[in-house]
Design a protein around this motif. Structure first.
Motif, mmCIF file in Angstrom:
data_model
loop_
_atom_site.group_PDB
_atom_site.id
_atom_site.type_symbol
_atom_site.label_atom_id
_atom_site.label_comp_id
_atom_site.label_asym_id
_atom_site.label_seq_id
_atom_site.Cartn_x
_atom_site.Cartn_y
_atom_site.Cartn_z
ATOM 1 N N SER A 165 0.823 -1.205 0.000
ATOM 2 C CA SER A 165 0.000 0.000 0.000
ATOM 3 C C SER A 165 0.861 1.261 0.000
ATOM 4 N N GLN A 261 -1.977 4.825 -10.485
ATOM 5 C CA GLN A 261 -3.188 4.044 -10.736
ATOM 6 C C GLN A 261 -2.924 2.846 -11.628
ATOM 7 N N GLU A 289 -4.104 19.012 2.490
ATOM 8 C CA GLU A 289 -5.532 19.337 2.415
ATOM 9 C C GLU A 289 -5.724 20.816 2.118
ATOM 10 N N VAL A 292 -4.902 21.466 -1.469
ATOM 11 C CA VAL A 292 -6.002 21.024 -2.328
ATOM 12 C C VAL A 292 -7.073 22.109 -2.395
ATOM 13 N N ARG A 298 -3.637 18.404 -6.599
ATOM 14 C CA ARG A 298 -4.801 17.672 -7.098
ATOM 15 C C ARG A 298 -5.436 16.849 -5.990
ATOM 16 N N GLU A 299 -6.762 16.953 -5.905
ATOM 17 C CA GLU A 299 -7.491 16.232 -4.876
ATOM 18 C C GLU A 299 -7.405 14.729 -5.086
ATOM 19 N N ASP A 300 -7.536 14.291 -6.361
ATOM 20 C CA ASP A 300 -7.489 12.847 -6.638
ATOM 21 C C ASP A 300 -6.111 12.269 -6.340
ATOM 22 N N TYR A 302 -4.065 13.486 -4.040
ATOM 23 C CA TYR A 302 -3.956 13.485 -2.577
ATOM 24 C C TYR A 302 -4.574 12.221 -1.990
ATOM 25 N N TYR A 303 -5.770 11.854 -2.451
ATOM 26 C CA TYR A 303 -6.420 10.660 -1.914
ATOM 27 C C TYR A 303 -5.674 9.394 -2.330
ATOM 28 N N ARG A 304 -5.040 9.434 -3.493
ATOM 29 C CA ARG A 304 -4.273 8.259 -3.943
ATOM 30 C C ARG A 304 -3.007 8.075 -3.106
ATOM 31 N N ASN A 306 -2.708 9.222 0.056
ATOM 32 C CA ASN A 306 -3.065 9.207 1.475
ATOM 33 C C ASN A 306 -3.751 7.908 1.896
ATOM 34 N N ILE A 307 -3.369 6.790 1.305
ATOM 35 C CA ILE A 307 -3.985 5.508 1.657
ATOM 36 C C ILE A 307 -3.630 5.130 3.092
#
Length: 446
Positions: A165, A261, A289, A292, A298-300, A302-304, A306-307
């Protein structure tokens, strides 16, 4: 004269005759023991012991052994060091016993305190020995985890290390994010595979894409005629560490997202995609955050990234680690320069009281400077720049309006920093700019 001499003695004196009866005691004896003349004078010492007035009689021991005797006597809750001296007549028989005593209750208390301190020191030394032998978790490349905050970080890193991860390391500059990345790599199944480290802030923006993703031959002027694989390709089957990820240009973040991805890269000037097998660890000291929300990250992406987030606490929140870290770095520098410098207790106490805005990196650099520049083998609190300035301020302090305002400012800033963790958020709450807050903190020695 006889009476005056005995009573003038600061030390207690008691005299018994050859039959074991008390015949004389001075005023100091009553002052120290609390025993009055009617309890001793004219009474046989066996009866005095039997009545529990004294625990045992040194005079009777002297009469029996015919020599000087010293014992510990317990009287009215006190411990007394009692010495009986025989006075011999012309026939060599004991005619009198002169006893003097000292109250050693305070010494007994000090001895107990000393024993407790020694036991505590022994326990600390044993703990340090345990830490020294736990190379995998406690002393790996500068990680000292004695505090609960840091132990949680270490345990989490160990727990997630076997999995692929994506990990995001968060924390102030200098807290040791790269060190935690090293631990995760060491404990992972990829430990013997490539480990590529990239500082996104150190690579010029116009070169970062070619560095990360590589290029084909002739892709641009000055390119290697044979082309070049990027850092992601070089990390194939291993791990890539993207430090200062918050500095990644916005124009490049979309391509990085696709790599994360699809796990494939396309070199600059190339048409084919190259499959890669990498684990990604990123790190930043910025509030992603907030970036963002400002449209700078980029928000996407950041989430990728921040697993699995791991927040590494600043040094001021792990005070238990400060003495161990200090000794660790001191030992390394001593070995490096073949020196034998040591910290005094007041130096370690001053270090624990300091806020360490530069965290572990600041401590490491300061200790090397102190080892090199200090004239003596003992590094004291006076050698520490922050300790000296704090002491100077305390000496100059006075109850003026200016000082009261200064103290109030310091208290409010410390409270805000403690509650909101970052200078940006603390500045918002205090109603001033972040730069103004930082200047105030420097001026106040925070």
């Amino acid at each position: 004269m006889y009476e005056n001499v005995i009573n003038a003695s600061y030390d207690p004196i008691f005299i018994a005759d050859k039959r074991g009866y008390g015949i004389k005691m001075n005023e100091a004896y009553t002052r120290v023991t609390g025993i009055t003349e009617d309890q001793l004078i004219g009474r046989h010492l066996k009866d005095v012991v039997k009545d529990g007035i004294i625990s045992e009689s040194v005079s009777l021991k002297v009469l029996q052994e015919k020599r000087r005797v010293t014992i510990i006597q317990h009287v009215n809750g006190k411990d007394l060091l009692v010495t009986g001296n025989p006075i011999f007549d012309e026939n060599g028989d004991v005619s009198y016993v002169v006893t003097n005593l000292r109250d050693i209750s305070a010494l007994k208390h000090l001895e107990q305190e000393l024993m407790k301190t020694k036991a505590l020191a022994d326990r600390y030394l044993q703990q340090i020995k345990v830490y020294q032998h736990r190379e995998d978790t406690i002393r790996h490349e500068g990680v000292i985890a004695n505090s609960p905050n840091m132990l949680r970080v270490i345990h989490l890193a160990q727990k997630i290390a076997p999995f692929n991860s994506t990990v995001l390391l968060l924390g102030e500059s200098g807290v040791g994010k790269e060190v935690i990345a090293n631990l995760i790599q060491k404990w992972s199944p990829r430990s013997d595979k490539p480990f590529i480290k990239v500082n996104c802030a150190a690579i010029p923006k116009e070169l970062i894409e070619s560095e990360l993703f590589g290029y084909e031959k002739g892709a641009f002027t000055g390119a290697d005629s044979r082309g070049r694989p990027g850092l992601f390709e070089q990390a194939h089957t291993g791990t890539i560490f993207l430090d200062e990820i918050g500095e990644m240009p916005l124009s490049l973040q979309g391509k990085l997202l696709r790599v994360l991805q699809e796990f494939e890269v396309t070199r600059i000037g190339g048409r084919r995609t190259i499959k890669i097998d990498v684990r990604v660890i990123s790190a930043t000291n910025q509030d992603l955050e907030s970036l963002v929300k400002q449209g700078k990250f980029r928000e996407d992406l950041y989430y990728r990234l921040n697993i699995i987030p791991i927040h590494i606490p600043p040094l001021r929140e792990r005070q238990e680690d400060i003495p161990l870290l200090a000794h660790y770095f001191l030992e390394r520098v001593n070995q490096k320069y073949r020196l034998h410098k040591q910290f005094t207790d007041d130096a370690l106490l001053a270090m624990k009281s300091y806020a360490w805005p530069g965290n572990v990196r600041e401590m490491q650099n300061l200790i090397e400077r102190l080892v090199i520049t200090t004239e003596t083998d003992h590094i004291t609190a006076l050698h520490l720049p922050f300790s000296h300035s704090t002491s100077l301020e305390m000496k100059q302090a006075s109850k003026t309006l200016k000082d009261m305002v200064r103290n109030l400012e310091r208290e409010l800033i410390l409270k805000a920093i403690s509650e909101y963790k970052t200078t940006r958020k603390a500045a918002q709450v205090l109603g001033i700019s972040q730069s103004a807050l930082v200047k105030k903190m420097q001026r106040l020695g925070i």
